[in-house]
Each structure stands twice: as C-alpha cells, then as structure tokens.
Scaffold this motif. Sequence first.
Motif, PDB file in Angstrom:
ATOM      1  N   UNK A  76       1.004  -1.065   0.050  1.00 34.30           N
ATOM      2  CA  UNK A  76       0.056  -0.058   0.049  1.00 34.30           C
ATOM      3  C   UNK A  76       0.871   1.245   0.000  1.00 34.30           C
ATOM      4  N   UNK A  77       1.963   1.319   0.905  1.00 37.92           N
ATOM      5  CA  UNK A  77       2.857   2.468   0.911  1.00 37.92           C
ATOM      6  C   UNK A  77       3.373   2.577  -0.589  1.00 37.92           C
ATOM      7  N   UNK A  78       3.962   1.592  -1.169  1.00 35.07           N
ATOM      8  CA  UNK A  78       4.652   1.813  -2.459  1.00 35.07           C
ATOM      9  C   UNK A  78       3.492   2.387  -3.650  1.00 35.07           C
ATOM     10  N   UNK A  79       2.222   1.822  -3.606  1.00 31.85           N
ATOM     11  CA  UNK A  79       1.375   2.437  -4.557  1.00 31.85           C
ATOM     12  C   UNK A  79       1.122   3.855  -4.328  1.00 31.85           C
ATOM     13  N   UNK A  80       0.882   4.155  -2.892  1.00 24.82           N
ATOM     14  CA  UNK A  80       0.623   5.636  -2.411  1.00 24.82           C
ATOM     15  C   UNK A  80       1.831   6.483  -2.748  1.00 24.82           C
ATOM     16  N   UNK A  81       3.151   6.026  -2.669  1.00 33.19           N
ATOM     17  CA  UNK A  81       4.184   6.556  -2.995  1.00 33.19           C
ATOM     18  C   UNK A  81       4.335   7.179  -4.682  1.00 33.19           C
ATOM     19  N   UNK A  82       4.049   6.192  -5.487  1.00 38.31           N
ATOM     20  CA  UNK A  82       3.679   6.202  -6.811  1.00 38.31           C
ATOM     21  C   UNK A  82       2.825   7.233  -7.146  1.00 38.31           C
ATOM     22  N   UNK A  83       1.788   7.188  -6.643  1.00 41.03           N
ATOM     23  CA  UNK A  83       0.630   8.409  -6.977  1.00 41.03           C
ATOM     24  C   UNK A  83       1.182   9.633  -6.711  1.00 41.03           C
ATOM     25  N   UNK A  84       2.061   9.871  -5.390  1.00 39.10           N
ATOM     26  CA  UNK A  84       2.662  11.120  -5.095  1.00 39.10           C
ATOM     27  C   UNK A  84       3.625  11.372  -6.426  1.00 39.10           C
ATOM     28  N   UNK A  85       4.523  10.507  -6.811  1.00 37.02           N
ATOM     29  CA  UNK A  85       5.646  10.717  -7.793  1.00 37.02           C
ATOM     30  C   UNK A  85       4.828  11.205  -9.129  1.00 37.02           C
ATOM     31  N   UNK A  86       3.618  10.596  -9.580  1.00 38.70           N
ATOM     32  CA  UNK A  86       2.863  10.788 -10.747  1.00 38.70           C
ATOM     33  C   UNK A  86       2.404  12.307 -10.629  1.00 38.70           C
ATOM     34  N   UNK A  87       1.962  12.804  -9.300  1.00 38.22           N
ATOM     35  CA  UNK A  87       1.368  14.229  -9.166  1.00 38.22           C
ATOM     36  C   UNK A  87       2.576  15.061  -9.263  1.00 38.22           C
ATOM     37  N   UNK A  88       3.627  14.788  -8.903  1.00 37.92           N
ATOM     38  CA  UNK A  88       4.697  15.638  -9.279  1.00 37.92           C
ATOM     39  C   UNK A  88       5.382  15.742 -10.590  1.00 37.92           C
ATOM     40  N   UNK A 104       7.973  -3.541  -8.270  1.00 30.55           N
ATOM     41  CA  UNK A 104       7.082  -3.931  -8.829  1.00 30.55           C
ATOM     42  C   UNK A 104       5.490  -3.298  -8.596  1.00 30.55           C
ATOM     43  N   UNK A 105       5.472  -2.707  -7.441  1.00 32.60           N
ATOM     44  CA  UNK A 105       4.219  -2.012  -6.916  1.00 32.60           C
ATOM     45  C   UNK A 105       4.297  -0.726  -7.522  1.00 32.60           C
ATOM     46  N   UNK A 106       5.288  -0.315  -7.573  1.00 27.31           N
ATOM     47  CA  UNK A 106       5.270   1.211  -8.358  1.00 27.31           C
ATOM     48  C   UNK A 106       4.779   1.095  -9.732  1.00 27.31           C
ATOM     49  N   UNK A 107       5.095  -0.045 -10.669  1.00 30.05           N
ATOM     50  CA  UNK A 107       4.969  -0.343 -11.733  1.00 30.05           C
ATOM     51  C   UNK A 107       3.366  -0.751 -11.953  1.00 30.05           C
ATOM     52  N   UNK A 108       3.062  -1.349 -11.098  1.00 33.51           N
ATOM     53  CA  UNK A 108       1.403  -1.786 -11.204  1.00 33.51           C
ATOM     54  C   UNK A 108       0.589  -0.534 -11.286  1.00 33.51           C
TER      55      UNK A 108
END
Length: 110
Positions: free
Chosen positions: A33-45, A66-70
């Motif tokens: 879950x943390x990795x998915x949330x982090x990726x959304x933050x990276x996308x937003x930036x 792998x979770x970031x890539x999902x």
Amino acid sequence: SPLRMIMLRHSDSSTEDASLKDHDRPLTAWGRTQASELCRNLIDRGWANPDLVLCSASQRSRETLRELAKVHHSIEDAETHFLGSLYHFAAMDGVTAEHLRETIVERAAE
C-alpha cells in the motif's frame, strides 16, 4: 532538461518468517500500500517516468519497484538494473553515497 535523481527506500517488509535471510524478506500488505501511495505522489509531481532505475536486488526492493509499476506502467520502460551491491553497501555506514555516485556514473554512461 535538468536531470532529477529520486532515491527511494523499500516499503515496509515482513519479519514474521525468522527462517528468511534479511535479503529475502518480502513486503507486508502495508508495504505494498505504501509503495502504491508513493507512486501516486510521484505521478502528481511529474516524477514517475524514469529513464534509469538502479534497484537493490533484495526481495523487498524488487517488490517495491513492482508495486510502483502496477500503478504506473511506464516505470517498466526504464532501463533497470538490480544490483546486489546496493543492498550490501547500504549496510556499510558511510560508503553508500560514494558507491551510488560511482554506480550512477557507470550505468548512465552505458
């Protein structure tokens, strides 16, 4: 355009299975879950489209990537290197920064 380097640490990992070596510990459900949330933050930036990924070869680091890539499939398009040295040097206080500099220069030149 300017280059940007983003350094991430793996997400929360499990310590439940005492028979596993530290290198082989997987992510917990919370870690995924943390990795998915982090990726959304990276996308937003606007930071979620790397050209080069240097990732520790540890299980939890691979799972974090792998979770970031999902969440953001284009992460899979980046040139990716899984390096055991990133795991080992992180355990050696004071040498990680120099190793990262050397590794980034070496891999970026390829």
